[in-house]
Design a protein around this motif. Structure first.
Motif, short mmCIF file in Angstrom:
data_model
loop_
_atom_site.label_atom_id
_atom_site.label_comp_id
_atom_site.label_asym_id
_atom_site.label_seq_id
_atom_site.Cartn_x
_atom_site.Cartn_y
_atom_site.Cartn_z
N GLY A 7 -26.68 6.27 58.34
CA GLY A 7 -26.80 5.77 59.71
C GLY A 7 -28.25 5.50 60.07
O GLY A 7 -28.55 5.19 61.20
N ARG A 8 -29.16 5.61 59.13
CA ARG A 8 -30.57 5.40 59.42
C ARG A 8 -30.94 3.92 59.43
O ARG A 8 -32.01 3.55 59.83
CB ARG A 8 -31.42 6.16 58.42
N THR A 9 -30.04 3.07 58.97
CA THR A 9 -30.28 1.64 59.02
C THR A 9 -29.08 0.98 59.67
O THR A 9 -27.98 1.52 59.66
CB THR A 9 -30.45 1.05 57.61
N ARG A 10 -29.29 -0.18 60.23
CA ARG A 10 -28.19 -0.90 60.86
C ARG A 10 -27.68 -1.99 59.93
O ARG A 10 -28.47 -2.61 59.23
CB ARG A 10 -28.66 -1.54 62.16
N PRO A 11 -26.38 -2.26 59.96
CA PRO A 11 -25.85 -3.34 59.15
C PRO A 11 -26.25 -4.68 59.75
O PRO A 11 -26.67 -4.73 60.91
CB PRO A 11 -24.33 -3.14 59.22
N ASP A 60 -18.71 -3.58 66.55
CA ASP A 60 -19.90 -4.30 67.00
C ASP A 60 -20.26 -4.03 68.45
O ASP A 60 -21.22 -4.58 68.98
CB ASP A 60 -19.77 -5.80 66.73
N HIS A 61 -19.53 -3.14 69.12
CA HIS A 61 -19.87 -2.71 70.48
C HIS A 61 -20.59 -1.37 70.48
O HIS A 61 -20.87 -0.82 71.55
CB HIS A 61 -18.63 -2.67 71.35
N LEU A 62 -20.87 -0.83 69.31
CA LEU A 62 -21.59 0.43 69.18
C LEU A 62 -22.97 0.14 68.60
O LEU A 62 -23.11 -0.64 67.66
CB LEU A 62 -20.85 1.40 68.25
N GLY A 63 -23.99 0.79 69.15
CA GLY A 63 -25.35 0.56 68.68
C GLY A 63 -25.52 0.84 67.20
O GLY A 63 -26.25 0.12 66.50
N THR A 72 -24.25 2.95 73.82
CA THR A 72 -23.68 4.16 73.23
C THR A 72 -24.76 5.07 72.63
O THR A 72 -24.72 5.40 71.44
CB THR A 72 -22.65 3.79 72.15
N PRO A 73 -25.72 5.52 73.41
CA PRO A 73 -26.85 6.28 72.86
C PRO A 73 -26.45 7.59 72.18
O PRO A 73 -27.06 7.98 71.17
CB PRO A 73 -27.75 6.53 74.07
N HIS A 74 -25.46 8.28 72.70
CA HIS A 74 -25.07 9.57 72.11
C HIS A 74 -24.36 9.37 70.76
O HIS A 74 -24.64 10.10 69.80
CB HIS A 74 -24.22 10.38 73.08
N LEU A 75 -23.45 8.42 70.70
CA LEU A 75 -22.80 8.11 69.43
C LEU A 75 -23.82 7.59 68.42
O LEU A 75 -23.77 7.93 67.23
CB LEU A 75 -21.68 7.10 69.61
N ASP A 76 -24.76 6.79 68.90
CA ASP A 76 -25.80 6.25 68.02
C ASP A 76 -26.64 7.38 67.43
O ASP A 76 -27.00 7.36 66.25
CB ASP A 76 -26.70 5.27 68.77
N ALA A 77 -26.95 8.39 68.24
CA ALA A 77 -27.74 9.53 67.76
C ALA A 77 -26.96 10.32 66.71
O ALA A 77 -27.53 10.73 65.68
CB ALA A 77 -28.13 10.44 68.92
N LEU A 78 -25.67 10.53 66.93
CA LEU A 78 -24.85 11.22 65.93
C LEU A 78 -24.83 10.44 64.62
O LEU A 78 -24.95 11.02 63.54
CB LEU A 78 -23.42 11.42 66.44
N ALA A 79 -24.68 9.13 64.71
CA ALA A 79 -24.66 8.30 63.51
C ALA A 79 -26.01 8.31 62.81
O ALA A 79 -26.08 8.34 61.58
CB ALA A 79 -24.27 6.87 63.88
N ARG A 80 -27.08 8.29 63.57
CA ARG A 80 -28.43 8.29 63.00
C ARG A 80 -28.72 9.60 62.25
O ARG A 80 -29.31 9.60 61.18
CB ARG A 80 -29.47 8.08 64.10
N ASP A 81 -28.29 10.71 62.81
CA ASP A 81 -28.59 12.02 62.23
C ASP A 81 -27.54 12.51 61.25
O ASP A 81 -27.74 13.53 60.61
CB ASP A 81 -28.76 13.05 63.35
N GLY A 82 -26.43 11.80 61.15
CA GLY A 82 -25.35 12.26 60.27
C GLY A 82 -24.96 11.21 59.26
O GLY A 82 -25.80 10.47 58.76
#
Length: 160
Positions: A7-11, A60-63, A72-82
């Motif tokens: 989750g550290r990079t975006r598609p 495509d509606h999630l960061g 979706t900042p909270h979901l984005d943070a979970l994806a970034r850190d997990g």
């Protein structure tokens, strides 16, 4: 085995056909969550696992999958850190059977749940929550959809 990503990079902004199916498989139901580890005193040495599925949400509606408006900042943070999945596909476009497949790793014809509310996951099926609980994890499920109510057998293995 499904590919996984930190989750550290975006598609890329243009989603592939597999990514278009992602909301159905990886984000199937608002607030079905396995809260495991972290604050759990039984298994503090284990890696926490949080499984979130959201029904009818386009990837495509999630960061974390390319949305740039910061919705979706909270979901984005979970994806970034997990770990987040980029190529998950559901075997069926119906909430209860899809979740039974997600939790058992089996197709609807194998676990027997083929429609919402008309079927119940048999007790003989072993769920992800049951396997994690047997491994010493604390498990909890938070459900917002009626079709995932415990009466349909999907709660097997959750302590709460």
């Amino acid at each position: 085995m499904l590919p996984k990503e930190t989750g550290r990079t975006r598609p890329p902004a243009a989603a592939s056909p597999a990514c278009a199916c992602l909301p159905v498989a990886a984000l199937l139901l608002a607030a079905l969550i396995l809260l495991i580890g972290g604050a759990c005193s039984r298994v503090p040495e284990r890696t926490p696992i949080i499984l979130i599925s959201i029904d009818t949400c386009r990837a495509d509606h999630l960061g974390c999958y390319g949305e740039t408006r910061g919705l979706t900042p909270h979901l984005d943070a979970l994806a970034r850190d997990g770990i987040r999945f980029t190529h998950a596909v559901s075997p069926v476009p119906i909430t209860l059977p899809a979740h039974c497949s997600l939790m058992t790793g089996r197709y609807p014809l194998q676990h027997g749940v083929r429609d919402n509310m008309a079927h119940r996951l048999p007790e003989a099926e072993t769920t992800l929550a049951e396997r994690l609980r047997a491994a010493g994890y604390a498990t909890a499920g938070i459900v917002a959809a009626f079709v995932l109510d415990s009466r349909f057998g999907i709660a097997q293995g959750f302590e709460s």
